[in-house]
Design a protein around this motif. Structure first.
Motif, PDB file in Angstrom:
ATOM      1  N   ARG B  60       0.850  -1.200   0.000  1.00 47.21           N
ATOM      2  CA  ARG B  60       0.000   0.000   0.000  1.00 47.21           C
ATOM      3  C   ARG B  60       0.879   1.242   0.000  1.00 47.21           C
ATOM      4  O   ARG B  60       1.871   1.322   0.727  1.00 47.21           O
ATOM      5  CB  ARG B  60      -0.894   0.073   1.249  1.00 47.21           C
ATOM      6  CG  ARG B  60      -1.729  -1.143   1.556  1.00 47.21           C
ATOM      7  CD  ARG B  60      -2.862  -1.378   0.583  1.00 47.21           C
ATOM      8  NE  ARG B  60      -3.842  -0.305   0.525  1.00 47.21           N
ATOM      9  CZ  ARG B  60      -4.810  -0.250  -0.391  1.00 47.21           C
ATOM     10  NH1 ARG B  60      -4.899  -1.201  -1.323  1.00 47.21           N
ATOM     11  NH2 ARG B  60      -5.676   0.732  -0.406  1.00 47.21           N
ATOM     12  N   VAL B  62       1.224   4.460   1.336  1.00 46.40           N
ATOM     13  CA  VAL B  62       0.592   5.110   2.496  1.00 46.40           C
ATOM     14  C   VAL B  62       0.322   6.599   2.229  1.00 46.40           C
ATOM     15  O   VAL B  62      -0.749   7.134   2.534  1.00 46.40           O
ATOM     16  CB  VAL B  62       1.491   4.942   3.742  1.00 46.40           C
ATOM     17  CG1 VAL B  62       0.846   5.589   4.955  1.00 46.40           C
ATOM     18  CG2 VAL B  62       1.740   3.461   4.012  1.00 46.40           C
ATOM     19  N   GLY B  63       1.320   7.244   1.623  1.00 46.21           N
ATOM     20  CA  GLY B  63       1.169   8.688   1.331  1.00 46.21           C
ATOM     21  C   GLY B  63       0.021   8.934   0.370  1.00 46.21           C
ATOM     22  O   GLY B  63      -0.782   9.864   0.533  1.00 46.21           O
ATOM     23  N   GLU B  65      -2.520   7.044  -0.077  1.00 41.18           N
ATOM     24  CA  GLU B  65      -3.767   6.739   0.632  1.00 41.18           C
ATOM     25  C   GLU B  65      -4.249   7.969   1.400  1.00 41.18           C
ATOM     26  O   GLU B  65      -5.444   8.278   1.437  1.00 41.18           O
ATOM     27  CB  GLU B  65      -3.534   5.567   1.584  1.00 41.18           C
ATOM     28  CG  GLU B  65      -4.806   4.925   2.060  1.00 41.18           C
ATOM     29  CD  GLU B  65      -4.615   3.437   2.345  1.00 41.18           C
ATOM     30  OE1 GLU B  65      -3.479   3.038   2.649  1.00 41.18           O
ATOM     31  OE2 GLU B  65      -5.592   2.690   2.250  1.00 41.18           O
ATOM     32  N   GLU B  66      -3.287   8.683   1.950  1.00 47.57           N
ATOM     33  CA  GLU B  66      -3.598   9.884   2.733  1.00 47.57           C
ATOM     34  C   GLU B  66      -4.171  10.997   1.842  1.00 47.57           C
ATOM     35  O   GLU B  66      -5.149  11.641   2.184  1.00 47.57           O
ATOM     36  CB  GLU B  66      -2.294  10.367   3.414  1.00 47.57           C
ATOM     37  CG  GLU B  66      -2.466  11.519   4.357  1.00 47.57           C
ATOM     38  CD  GLU B  66      -3.243  11.119   5.620  1.00 47.57           C
ATOM     39  OE1 GLU B  66      -3.227   9.922   5.973  1.00 47.57           O
ATOM     40  OE2 GLU B  66      -3.895  11.999   6.205  1.00 47.57           O
ATOM     41  N   THR B  67      -3.548  11.167   0.661  1.00 45.83           N
ATOM     42  CA  THR B  67      -3.969  12.295  -0.196  1.00 45.83           C
ATOM     43  C   THR B  67      -5.124  11.942  -1.126  1.00 45.83           C
ATOM     44  O   THR B  67      -5.936  12.812  -1.451  1.00 45.83           O
ATOM     45  CB  THR B  67      -2.793  12.798  -1.068  1.00 45.83           C
ATOM     46  OG1 THR B  67      -2.208  11.675  -1.732  1.00 45.83           O
ATOM     47  CG2 THR B  67      -1.756  13.527  -0.265  1.00 45.83           C
ATOM     48  N   GLY B  69      -7.048   8.776  -1.009  1.00 43.66           N
ATOM     49  CA  GLY B  69      -8.055   7.846  -0.511  1.00 43.66           C
ATOM     50  C   GLY B  69      -7.913   6.434  -1.041  1.00 43.66           C
ATOM     51  O   GLY B  69      -8.781   5.601  -0.830  1.00 43.66           O
ATOM     52  N   THR B  70      -6.813   6.162  -1.748  1.00 42.31           N
ATOM     53  CA  THR B  70      -6.528   4.788  -2.178  1.00 42.31           C
ATOM     54  C   THR B  70      -5.026   4.555  -2.083  1.00 42.31           C
ATOM     55  O   THR B  70      -4.241   5.436  -2.440  1.00 42.31           O
ATOM     56  CB  THR B  70      -6.993   4.507  -3.627  1.00 42.31           C
ATOM     57  OG1 THR B  70      -6.531   3.209  -4.006  1.00 42.31           O
ATOM     58  CG2 THR B  70      -6.452   5.508  -4.623  1.00 42.31           C
ATOM     59  N   GLY B  71      -4.665   3.388  -1.627  1.00 38.58           N
ATOM     60  CA  GLY B  71      -3.247   3.062  -1.528  1.00 38.58           C
ATOM     61  C   GLY B  71      -2.766   2.210  -2.686  1.00 38.58           C
ATOM     62  O   GLY B  71      -1.610   1.798  -2.736  1.00 38.58           O
ATOM     63  N   THR B 208      -4.383  17.367  -6.003  1.00 33.31           N
ATOM     64  CA  THR B 208      -4.322  18.129  -4.741  1.00 33.31           C
ATOM     65  C   THR B 208      -2.888  18.537  -4.401  1.00 33.31           C
ATOM     66  O   THR B 208      -2.677  19.467  -3.623  1.00 33.31           O
ATOM     67  CB  THR B 208      -4.894  17.289  -3.583  1.00 33.31           C
ATOM     68  OG1 THR B 208      -4.330  15.987  -3.657  1.00 33.31           O
ATOM     69  CG2 THR B 208      -6.401  17.197  -3.659  1.00 33.31           C
ATOM     70  N   ARG B 238     -11.004   8.670  -2.946  1.00 35.27           N
ATOM     71  CA  ARG B 238     -11.823   9.780  -2.449  1.00 35.27           C
ATOM     72  C   ARG B 238     -12.062  10.757  -3.603  1.00 35.27           C
ATOM     73  O   ARG B 238     -11.110  11.166  -4.274  1.00 35.27           O
ATOM     74  CB  ARG B 238     -11.075  10.469  -1.308  1.00 35.27           C
ATOM     75  CG  ARG B 238     -11.914  11.462  -0.536  1.00 35.27           C
ATOM     76  CD  ARG B 238     -11.277  11.879   0.783  1.00 35.27           C
ATOM     77  NE  ARG B 238      -9.888  12.284   0.635  1.00 35.27           N
ATOM     78  CZ  ARG B 238      -8.848  11.635   1.166  1.00 35.27           C
ATOM     79  NH1 ARG B 238      -9.007  10.546   1.861  1.00 35.27           N
ATOM     80  NH2 ARG B 238      -7.626  12.070   1.009  1.00 35.27           N
TER      81      ARG B 238
END
Lengths: 329, 281
Positions: B60, B62-63, B65-67, B69-71, B208, B238
């Protein structure tokens, strides 16, 4: 097909958007390529535009072919305005404008024609028959499935003509159709153009080869600096210079008065010095009478005639008489 | 009415003929086929997937996923690339192909036929789409087989978004074609605008992370919404905006860009006739 007061002015250089927005004066140089051309091409004739390179022949042709908008004036092809209804005009002619390069060299002749048949909106049921017909007309049937890259220049030019014939148009526009071809290929092309007339097609062609214009055209417009300087049948044009023959002389050690003495017996159409010789082109009613007198005149002036050449009057001489320049200058 | 139907049929036949001609020529350069289809994959997709894998933790990102919404970095990139193929088809397959035809002196004879000028654009579009489709299938196969990409079946819900984006990008293709016909040296402009279009659409990263001014550009591009909706439905990412709003933006951009592109292309054709430059090469 007719053109009235046709004019095309090109602007050289750039005018930036900022200059336009500021409404600054337009200082671009203007070049008049076509200057008030008036002509009418009758149905079923071969009409030639003859002139040196840069005379405005091709520009006129491109206006009639809807590739170029005139600056002023009007042109109609089969009664349809080239400015207002360009697509309708394009349905009615075939054109050989951009030479033998304008084919897809990695396709065969048949594949090239299949592509252009679709662009000419040929119905599918007629396409195959038209392709066979035009390949036969330009004698390429046996090489139809070879890549164009394997063709000679003459074969490619014939294929370009075949492409123009695809929609079976009533009008053909041919811009310098034999330029760059070897003598045999040029002869074949000229024969094909004559056949087109016998099939009832109208042909408008440009050329800077006087023999071609003389041999092919029912009428010829001689064009220079964007203007038609003469327009008639080749025979009538040649008659305008009131000479039956042309005598070309090369004279060594020109003495005072040799030209004036010679001009008593014939019209001096052109004189120039090159390689230490005086080259004269004389228009005369009878070379048989003039040549002995020319030797007498030269001798009397202390000059020697080194070379004499007698040739029939050509359209080149007409151009020379009208403009003072040779066609190839 | 029958005449009009016949006219449409003839234009459709011309579109197919242009496509067939383009593909025939391409097949005579086998390495070029490989290059056109494979280059984005071996120069771009595979290195990017490997780079993504390098930074993944337990598979995954991780970064990301944070920005976003999917890893799933591989899925994220693949769906971006799917739209990048569409953009590439518009800029190079359609727009720049006019320059190639001009250089070959084959554009002028096409211009002398009664076919509609727009048909010449659409024909090139179809051949570019065929090549893009092959590239996309190949890319997806590699992504699934080698990088374990799994897309949700719900991605079919984003098909309308993809189609709307395709219409809008067709409008862009008309604009690019106009520029190529009028500019003497278009390669830089096509290359630069293609790169900017792809970057600002978020092909390789979430928009973003873009600086503010470029983010504004992103929201003006139809491809931004198409990519985002693909990622939302295919990966559960997201959304940038409410999907309804995104569909509305896509529809509006398609409604603006397609007529605008056609109008500019008609203007460019008129400029060509004024300048007489269609045969220049």
């Amino acid at each position: 097909m007719d053109a009235r007061a046709l004019t095309k002015v090109f602007e050289r250089g750039r005018r930036t958007w900022i200059q336009r927005l500021r409404r600054e004066p337009d200082h671009r140089e203007r070049f008049v390529a076509v200057d008030g051309i008036e002509l009418r091409v009758e149905q079923g004739e071969i009409f030639g535009m003859l002139g040196p390179n840069g005379a405005g022949k091709t520009t006129t042709m491109r206006i009639l072919a809807t590739l170029l908008l005139p600056t002023s004036g009007a042109a109609r092809v089969l009664g349809i305005d080239v400015r207002e209804q360009p697509r309708e005009v394009r349905r009615r002619f075939g054109a050989v404008l951009s030479g033998e390069r304008s084919l897809y060299w990695k396709l065969t002749a048949r594949e090239n024609l299949e592509y252009f048949a679709a662009l000419y909106h040929l119905p599918p049921r007629r396409t195959r028959e038209r392709i066979e017909s035009v390949l036969d007309a330009v004698k390429l049937t046996d090489r139809a499935d070879d890549y164009v890259e394997r063709y000679s220049m003459g074969m490619r030019q014939r294929l370009v003509l075949a492409r123009a014939l695809l929609p079976d148009p009533p009008l053909l526009l041919l811009d310098e159709p034999t330029v760059g071809l070897d003598p045999q290929a040029a002869r074949d092309m000229r024969e094909r153009v004559l056949e087109l007339r016998s099939e009832g097609k109208t042909v408008l062609l440009t050329t800077h080869y006087m023999e071609e214009a003389d041999q092919l055209c029912d009428r010829v417009a001689i064009i220079d600096h964007g203007r038609i300087v003469a327009l008639d049948t080749p025979t009538a044009l040649k008659r305008t210079i009131q000479a039956e023959e042309v005598v070309r002389l090369e004279i060594a050690a020109e003495a005072d008065g040799v030209v004036s003495r010679l001009s008593e017996n014939a019209q001096v159409a052109r004189q120039e010095r090159a390689d230490g010789l005086l080259h004269l082109t004389m228009h005369t009613v009878s070379a048989r009478d003039f040549v002995p007198r020319a030797f007498d005149a030269a001798r009397a002036a202390g000059a020697t005639i080194k070379h004499v050449e007698v040739v029939p009057v050509t359209l080149e001489d007409v151009f020379l008489a009208l403009t003072g320049r040779a066609l190839r200058e | 009415m029958a005449g009009r139907t016949g006219a449409w049929a003839l234009e459709a036949r011309a579109i197919v003929a242009i496509t067939r001609k383009d593909l025939r020529i391409l097949t005579r350069y086998p390495l070029e086929v490989f290059n056109q289809i494979g280059q984005p994959i071996y120069q771009f997709v595979i290195p990017s997937l490997l780079l993504g894998a390098t930074f993944a933790v337990g598979g995954r990102a991780v970064g990301l996923e944070e920005t976003a919404g999917t890893g799933d970095v591989a899925g994220f990139l693949i769906l971006g690339m799917l739209v990048a193929y569409l953009v590439g088809a518009a800029f190079w397959g359609i727009g720049y192909s006019f320059k190639r035809e001009m250089d070959q002196a084959t554009l002028e004879p096409a211009w002398l036929t009664p076919v509609a000028r727009e048909t010449l654009v659409l024909g090139r579009g179809l051949s570019a789409l065929v090549l893009s489709a092959i590239g996309i299938v190949l890319m997806l196969a590699i992504a699934v087989a080698l990088f374990g990409v799994r897309l949700s079946p719900a991605i079919v819900l984003a098909v309308p978004a993809f189609l709307l984006a395709a219409l809008a990008v067709l409008g862009v293709a008309f604009l690019i074609s106009s520029a190529v016909l009028l500019i003497k040296e278009p390669v830089f402009w096509v290359d630069a605008s293609d790169a900017l279009f792809a970057a600002a659409s978020g092909v390789m990263f979430p928009i973003t992370v873009l600086p503010g001014f470029l983010k504004l550009v992103s929201f003006a591009l139809p491809t931004t919404y198409a990519i985002d909706l693909l990622r939302v439905t295919g990966l559960g990412a997201r959304p940038l905006l409410d999907p309804v709003l995104q569909y509305a933006a896509l529809a509006m951009l398609a409604a603006i860009l397609l007529p605008l592109g056609r109008a500019v292309f008609a203007w460019a054709d008129r400029r060509l006739r004024e300048q007489g430059t269609v045969g220049q090469h």
